[in-house]
Design an enzyme around this catalytic site. Structure first.
Site, mmCIF file in Angstrom:
data_model
loop_
_atom_site.group_PDB
_atom_site.id
_atom_site.type_symbol
_atom_site.label_atom_id
_atom_site.label_comp_id
_atom_site.label_asym_id
_atom_site.label_seq_id
_atom_site.Cartn_x
_atom_site.Cartn_y
_atom_site.Cartn_z
ATOM 1 N N GLU A 2 61.857 19.423 54.699
ATOM 2 C CA GLU A 2 60.433 19.665 54.911
ATOM 3 C C GLU A 2 59.563 18.710 54.094
ATOM 4 O O GLU A 2 58.439 18.396 54.472
ATOM 5 C CB GLU A 2 60.108 21.132 54.562
ATOM 6 N N HIS A 23 88.526 22.850 56.090
ATOM 7 C CA HIS A 23 89.301 23.232 57.273
ATOM 8 C C HIS A 23 88.422 23.292 58.510
ATOM 9 O O HIS A 23 88.788 23.917 59.510
ATOM 10 C CB HIS A 23 89.974 24.590 57.020
ATOM 11 N N LYS A 71 54.242 27.055 65.494
ATOM 12 C CA LYS A 71 53.615 28.323 65.071
ATOM 13 C C LYS A 71 52.435 28.660 65.978
ATOM 14 O O LYS A 71 52.221 29.804 66.346
ATOM 15 C CB LYS A 71 53.118 28.210 63.630
HETATM 16 O O1 PA5 Z 1 57.946 25.377 51.686
HETATM 17 C C1 PA5 Z 1 56.967 25.762 52.291
HETATM 18 O O2 PA5 Z 1 55.802 25.468 51.951
HETATM 19 C C2 PA5 Z 1 57.148 26.673 53.484
HETATM 20 O O3 PA5 Z 1 58.508 26.784 53.802
HETATM 21 C C3 PA5 Z 1 56.560 28.058 53.186
HETATM 22 O O4 PA5 Z 1 57.122 28.561 52.026
HETATM 23 C C4 PA5 Z 1 56.834 29.036 54.334
HETATM 24 O O5 PA5 Z 1 56.295 28.527 55.524
HETATM 25 C C5 PA5 Z 1 56.231 30.399 54.038
HETATM 26 O O6 PA5 Z 1 54.878 30.283 53.730
HETATM 27 P P1 PA5 Z 1 54.072 31.439 53.071
HETATM 28 O O7 PA5 Z 1 54.511 31.609 51.679
HETATM 29 O O8 PA5 Z 1 52.643 31.000 53.153
HETATM 30 O O9 PA5 Z 1 54.311 32.695 53.877
#
Ligand code: PA5
Length: 466
Positions: free
Chosen positions: A298, A319, A433
Site C-alpha cells: 500500500e 513443500h 470503495k
Molecule cells: O494502512 C492504511 O492506512 C489502511 O489500510 C487503513 O488502515 C484501513 O483502510 C482502515 O482505515 P480506518 O482505520 O480509517 O478504518
C-alpha cells in the site's frame, strides 16, 4: 544489548550466476540512501506522516517529546487501566478493524499473546458472514468486550461488523450498560465515530490524526489488544525505541535499515525482480508477513512502481512453494525471518529404536530441525541464483517484536524517497470503495453516477461468464 541482525550473505554474488547484487552496486547507492536518511532525520519532527517514529516515546513523559502534545501520555494510563478491567471482567475480547488498523495488533497477538490467558481474543478483519457468524456462536456477547478501531471512522467493513455485534449485545443487556462493552479508537478531531462517541457516551481512545493505519501498530490501536493479550507493552515500546535509535546510524554499511532498503530497491529496479517473498520460519511470526506485505504494497505500489509482496511460511511452504522459488521464473527476492531461540524446546525422541533409517533425527530437536531447514533453504535458493537475506531475531519477545516493527516501518519512507512516491496515501484503493458504497445504495450524485456505470455490467450481454 542484543538486537535483530540482518544477514545478507546470500544477497551478494556474481550476477552471471543469478540475480545477485554486488557490493559495488550496493555501495554506489549508499550516498543516495544516506541523503534520503539525513533528510528524513530532519523531517521527522516536522512532517505529520513521520510522527509514527515518535510513538515509542510518546507515552512516557521522561523522554519529553511533545509531538502529540500530552494526548498520548494520558492515553497510556487509560490503556493500562482499560486492559486490566477488560481482563478481569470479560471472557472474550473482539478487535473490530481492517487493513492497517488491524494487521499490526493481529501480528502481535499471534506472536506473543499468552496462550494460557483466560480471555479469548478475536480479531475479525473481514465481513465474511460465516466467520462473523462463527464468532457470534463462540462468544457470549454479554461477557464480551469490543474494541472498534477506525481512524477515519468511515470504513464500511469495520462499521458493519461493529453494528452487527452491537445489535446482538443490545438484545441481551440493558441499554445503559451497552457502552461499558466498547471502546472506540478513532481520530478524536473529526469523523463519524468521534461524533457517535459524543452522542452515545462510548469511551473514545484517540488515534492521532497524523499516524496512518499501516504505521499504527504502536499507536493505541495496537496497544490495547496487545495489553489485553498479556503482552508487556512497555517492553514492546522499548524495543521499538532502541531500534529507532540504532537505525539513526549514518554509516551506510553499519545500518541494517539502510542496507535492507538498498537490497529492496536495487533488486526491484535493476534486476527485474518484481516479487518479494516474506518467509518467516516461525508459526508465531506468520502474520508478520501479512503486516509487512500490506506496508510494502500500500505504501510503495504507485505510479507503475513497486514490488509484489508474497506471504509464505517455513517450513510448511518448502513443500508447496519452494520448487517455484528455486526453478520457476527468476524474479524473486526472499526475506527470511528466523528465530535464534524458540521459547520452547521439543526433542525428537528415539521412538522406534529398531529403525536405523530414522537414526539421524534422534537426539535432535524440533528447534534445530526448523532452524536447519531455514538455513538449508537459504543456501539452496542461493545455489539456484535467488538472492535472499535473513532478519535474525534472537527470540520472540515484546522487546524484539518492537525492534522488528520499527526496523521495517522505517525502511518504507526511505524507499518512498527512492521510488519518488508518496508512501503515506493509497489513492488506488479508493475507487473500489466508492463502487461498493454505490452498490449498497449510498446517496449522493457521485454514487448515482457510479450506479449507472455499474448497470452496464449487470446486463448479461456485457458480461462474459461461462
Ligand atoms: O494502512 C492504511 O492506512 C489502511 O489500510 C487503513 O488502515 C484501513 O483502510 C482502515 O482505515 P480506518 O482505520 O480509517 O478504518
Amino acid at each position: 544489548m542484543e538486537r535483530i541482525r540482518l544477514d545478507f550473505t546470500h544477497v551478494i554474488g556474481d550476477s552471471e550466476n543469478g540475480k545477485f547484487l554486488s557490493m559495488e552496486e550496493i555501495g554506489q547507492l549508499g550516498d543516495t540512501i544516506c541523503s534520503a536518511h539525513e533528510e528524513l532525520k530532519k523531517e521527522r519532527l516536522k512532517k505529520d506522516e513521520l510522527s509514527f517514529l515518535s510513538l515509542p516515546i510518546a507515552y512516557n513523559k521522561k523522554y519529553g517529546n511533545t509531538i502529540f502534545g500530552d494526548t498520548l501520555w494520558n492515553t497510556k494510563t487509560v490503556i493500562d487501566q482499560k486492559a486490566e478491567q477488560i481482563k478481569s471482567r470479560f471472557s472474550d475480547y473482539v478487535q473490530i478493524a481492517i487493513g492497517g488498523s488491524a494487521l499490526g495488533a493481529t501480528a502481535l497477538v499471534n506472536a506473543l499473546g499468552e496462550p494460557q490467558r483466560k480471555i479469548r481474543i478475536h480479531t475479525p478483519d473481514n465481513v465474511d458472514p460465516e466467520w462473523i457468524g462463527e464468532i457470534l456462536d463462540t462468544i457470549q456477547t454479554e461477557k464480551t468486550f469490543f474494541n472498534i478501531i477506525s481512524k477515519s471512522g468511515g470504513t464500511v467493513e469495520t462499521l458493519s461488523n461493529f453494528f452487527v455485534f452491537y445489535d446482538e449485545l443490545r438484545k441481551k443487556i440493558p441499554a445503559e450498560q451497552l457502552k461499558d462493552h466498547f471502546t472506540i479508537m478513532t481520530n478524536p478531531e473529526k469523523g463519524p465515530l468521534a461524533e457517535l462517541c459524543r452522542e452515545e457516551g462510548f469511551t473514545l481512545i484517540p488515534i492521532p490524526n497524523s499516524v496512518h493505519g499501516r504505521f499504527s501498530v504502536l499507536s493505541p490501536g495496537g496497544l490495547l489488544t496487545a495489553a489485553v493479550s498479556g503482552i508487556d507493552i512497555d517492553e514492546l515500546l522499548d524495543g521499538a525505541r532502541v531500534m529507532d535509535e540504532f537505525t539513526e546510524e549514518s554509516e551506510f554499511w553499519k545500518n541494517p535499515m539502510l542496507l535492507y532498503a538498498a537490497f529492496h530497491y536495487i533488486a526491484n529496479t535493476r534486476k527485474d525482480i518484481d516479487t518479494l517473498i516474506l518467509l518467516p520460519y516461525s508459526q508465531k511470526l506468520r502474520t508478520i508477513a501479512d503486516w509487512y506485505s500490506q506496508l510494502v504494497a500500500e505504501s510503495l505500489g504507485k505510479d507503475g512502481k513497486g514490488i509484489t509482496p508474497v506471504k509464505a511460511l517455513g517450513a510448511t511452504d518448502q513443500h508447496s512453494q519452494l520448487q517455484l522459488y528455486n526453478e520457476g521464473p527468476m524474479n524473486k527476492f526472499v526475506t527470511f525471518f528466523s528465530v535464534e531461540k524458540y521459547r520452547r524446546r521439543i526433542e525428537i525422541p528415539n521412538a522406534f529404536p529398531s529403525r536405523k533409517d530414522y537414526q539421524y533425527l534422534w537426539g535432535n530437536s524440533l528447534n534445530n530441525l526448523l532452524g536447519s531447514e531455514q538455513r538449508a533453504t537459504a543456501i539452496s535458493l542461493y545455489n539456484h541464483g535467488v538472492p535472499n537475506c535473513t532478519l535474525r531475531m534472537p527470540e520472540i519477545t515484546p522487546f524484539y517484536m518492537g525492534q522488528l516493527f520499527m526496523l521495517l516501518e522505517k525502511v518504507i519512507p526511505i524507499l518512498g524517497k527512492l521510488y519518488n512516491v508518496n508512501a503515506f496515501d493509497q489513492p488506488g484503493v479508493e475507487e473500489s470503495k466508492e463502487y461498493a458504497r454505490a452498490m449498497l445504495g449510498k446517496e449522493g450524485k457521485v454514487y448515482e453516477e457510479k450506479r449507472k456505470e455499474m448497470e452496464f455490467y449487470s446486463k448479461p450481454a456485457n458480461c462474459k461468464v461461462v
